[in-house]
Design a protein around this motif. Sequence first.
Motif, mmCIF file in Angstrom:
data_model
loop_
_atom_site.group_PDB
_atom_site.id
_atom_site.type_symbol
_atom_site.label_atom_id
_atom_site.label_comp_id
_atom_site.label_asym_id
_atom_site.label_seq_id
_atom_site.Cartn_x
_atom_site.Cartn_y
_atom_site.Cartn_z
ATOM 1 N N GLU A 1 65.006 -83.483 48.985
ATOM 2 C CA GLU A 1 65.447 -82.779 47.776
ATOM 3 C C GLU A 1 65.942 -83.791 46.753
ATOM 4 N N MET A 2 65.294 -83.791 45.572
ATOM 5 C CA MET A 2 65.671 -84.716 44.498
ATOM 6 C C MET A 2 66.250 -83.912 43.344
ATOM 7 N N ASP A 3 67.563 -83.947 43.215
ATOM 8 C CA ASP A 3 68.240 -83.214 42.137
ATOM 9 C C ASP A 3 68.045 -83.946 40.814
ATOM 10 N N GLY A 4 68.294 -83.245 39.703
ATOM 11 C CA GLY A 4 67.960 -83.823 38.407
ATOM 12 C C GLY A 4 69.031 -83.693 37.352
ATOM 13 N N ASP A 5 68.611 -83.397 36.133
ATOM 14 C CA ASP A 5 69.492 -83.498 34.980
ATOM 15 C C ASP A 5 69.531 -82.217 34.145
ATOM 16 N N GLU A 6 70.606 -82.090 33.415
ATOM 17 C CA GLU A 6 70.794 -81.141 32.327
ATOM 18 C C GLU A 6 70.510 -79.699 32.746
ATOM 19 N N ILE B 1 68.869 -71.363 41.648
ATOM 20 C CA ILE B 1 67.725 -71.022 42.501
ATOM 21 C C ILE B 1 68.102 -71.154 43.969
ATOM 22 N N LYS B 2 68.771 -72.232 44.318
ATOM 23 C CA LYS B 2 69.190 -72.416 45.706
ATOM 24 C C LYS B 2 70.168 -71.320 46.136
ATOM 25 N N ASP B 3 71.153 -71.040 45.291
ATOM 26 C CA ASP B 3 72.196 -70.072 45.647
ATOM 27 C C ASP B 3 71.671 -68.645 45.736
ATOM 28 N N GLU B 4 70.751 -68.278 44.834
ATOM 29 C CA GLU B 4 70.307 -66.884 44.737
ATOM 30 C C GLU B 4 69.004 -66.602 45.482
ATOM 31 N N LEU B 5 68.097 -67.579 45.521
ATOM 32 C CA LEU B 5 66.748 -67.305 46.013
ATOM 33 C C LEU B 5 66.408 -67.985 47.330
ATOM 34 N N LEU B 6 67.170 -68.997 47.724
ATOM 35 C CA LEU B 6 66.811 -69.751 48.926
ATOM 36 C C LEU B 6 67.850 -69.631 50.042
ATOM 37 N N LEU B 7 69.086 -70.001 49.761
ATOM 38 C CA LEU B 7 70.111 -70.051 50.809
ATOM 39 C C LEU B 7 70.402 -68.707 51.469
ATOM 40 N N PRO B 8 70.304 -67.570 50.756
ATOM 41 C CA PRO B 8 70.523 -66.293 51.455
ATOM 42 C C PRO B 8 69.431 -65.948 52.462
ATOM 43 N N PHE B 9 68.276 -66.608 52.371
ATOM 44 C CA PHE B 9 67.124 -66.222 53.180
ATOM 45 C C PHE B 9 66.640 -67.304 54.141
ATOM 46 N N ILE B 10 66.981 -68.562 53.847
ATOM 47 C CA ILE B 10 66.488 -69.694 54.643
ATOM 48 C C ILE B 10 67.659 -70.534 55.128
ATOM 49 N N ASP B 11 67.592 -70.977 56.376
ATOM 50 C CA ASP B 11 68.525 -71.998 56.853
ATOM 51 C C ASP B 11 67.991 -73.339 56.326
ATOM 52 N N LEU B 12 68.252 -73.570 55.044
ATOM 53 C CA LEU B 12 67.593 -74.646 54.303
ATOM 54 C C LEU B 12 68.025 -76.020 54.806
ATOM 55 N N LYS B 13 67.044 -76.811 55.197
ATOM 56 C CA LYS B 13 67.310 -78.182 55.633
ATOM 57 C C LYS B 13 66.685 -79.133 54.617
ATOM 58 N N THR B 14 67.518 -79.959 53.982
ATOM 59 C CA THR B 14 67.014 -80.960 53.046
ATOM 60 C C THR B 14 67.747 -82.278 53.247
ATOM 61 N N GLU B 15 67.081 -83.356 52.909
ATOM 62 C CA GLU B 15 67.748 -84.646 52.772
ATOM 63 C C GLU B 15 67.922 -84.862 51.273
ATOM 64 N N TYR B 16 69.168 -84.857 50.823
ATOM 65 C CA TYR B 16 69.496 -84.741 49.404
ATOM 66 C C TYR B 16 69.644 -86.108 48.728
ATOM 67 N N TYR B 17 69.022 -86.217 47.539
ATOM 68 C CA TYR B 17 69.167 -87.402 46.699
ATOM 69 C C TYR B 17 69.477 -86.949 45.280
ATOM 70 N N ASP B 18 70.559 -87.477 44.732
ATOM 71 C CA ASP B 18 70.966 -87.112 43.374
ATOM 72 C C ASP B 18 70.295 -88.072 42.392
ATOM 73 N N LEU B 19 69.237 -87.572 41.715
ATOM 74 C CA LEU B 19 68.523 -88.375 40.729
ATOM 75 C C LEU B 19 69.012 -88.096 39.307
ATOM 76 N N GLY B 20 70.167 -87.448 39.203
ATOM 77 C CA GLY B 20 70.782 -87.312 37.888
ATOM 78 C C GLY B 20 71.016 -88.686 37.282
ATOM 79 N N LEU B 21 70.900 -88.793 35.964
ATOM 80 C CA LEU B 21 70.938 -90.100 35.305
ATOM 81 C C LEU B 21 72.232 -90.855 35.586
#
Length: 381
Positions: free
Chosen positions: A12-17, A26-46
């Motif tokens: 998972e590559m997070d972004g900007d603005e 999207i994660k809070d409303e459409l993914l996490l309530p339905f999936i035991d979401l597994k990601t390796e997170y990278y913050d690509l915000g500037l």
Amino acid sequence: MSKIQMTTPLVEMDGDEMTRILWKMIKDELLLPFIDLKTEYYDLGLEHRNETNDQVTFDSAEATKKYGVAVKCATITPNAARMDEYDLKEMWKSPNGTIRAILDGTVFRAPITVKGIEPTVSKWKKPITIARHAYGDVYKGVEIKVPGAGKAELVFTGEDGTEIRETIHDFDGPGVIQGMHNIKQDLWFATKDTISKKYDHTFKDIFQEIFDAEYKEKFDEAGIEYFYTLIDDAVARVMKSEGGFIWACKNYDGDVMSDMISSAFGSLAMMTSVLVSPHGYYEYEAAHGTVQRHYYKHLKGEETSTNSVATIFAWTGALRKRGELDGNKELMAFADKLEKATLDTIESGTMTKDLALITTLENVNAVNSEEFIKAIAERLK
């Protein structure tokens, strides 16, 4: 309700603005309530790229090579104004360019079509897919500001010391130099080989050689065509076509033409984008920017109506591919379900303002960014 399980994480590559704000919604409303979401997170915000001297971008690409599938939020590629705004150490390069250079491959971009959003080009009846060569060109270019009169040369030095030299230009004053390098539908390919007789012509030759050796018989059997023409002729032909083909482009051409195609089909936020690497890596993203103007409104506490469809489809594309590789049919089915819920929401008349301004549907309900995502969530329950 039990959540869908995942076995292998996504990168998972997070972004900007504003796209970063939508990413969390999207994660809070459409993914996490339905999936035991597994990601390796990278913050690509500037800000974080600046803190890590851009190392996080390289790390995220290497993680994609490890896990095979990534999903990326839109990110800022800084210019001079961003240098001041974010107090950057240097003008960091495009994270997309960096990631694509590491992973290699082709970016495929296709419009997301939906009832009520008609192409502005009346003859287009079928989607047009852009296949964008994802390495080199201006995205790995080297640039020099020429201070004054002098000669610019292109020099190649072989391992044995042999040199090849070509004069680029004899400057009689200041200027700039840029150096570039590169390593069941009809398929079009277009360059400008009449002008670029070595760089572009090499692309043309390689395409033709590979087609003749490996694909001609397969294309003939399938009843489809490989077609080459000059890039300016291709643009003219595209505007008069019915669509329904793949248009292969060099990196920069594909960048420009994919925006033209997505906008003409309705919106920059209505296009899928996936990097497909020959090494078996996949990176899904939204093929648009960070929506800076909406983000500044958001910071002021003002309401925004930002189209999140392309970002949602980046997630569904990555989840579907993860499910395919892991044999997780439940995860694949959820991706299909989320895409259908998104399109059904629009076709029911609930949409963001960019679509409301151009739709042929009647009794449209133009909603804000959060309301649109929550309307999709209601269809998933």
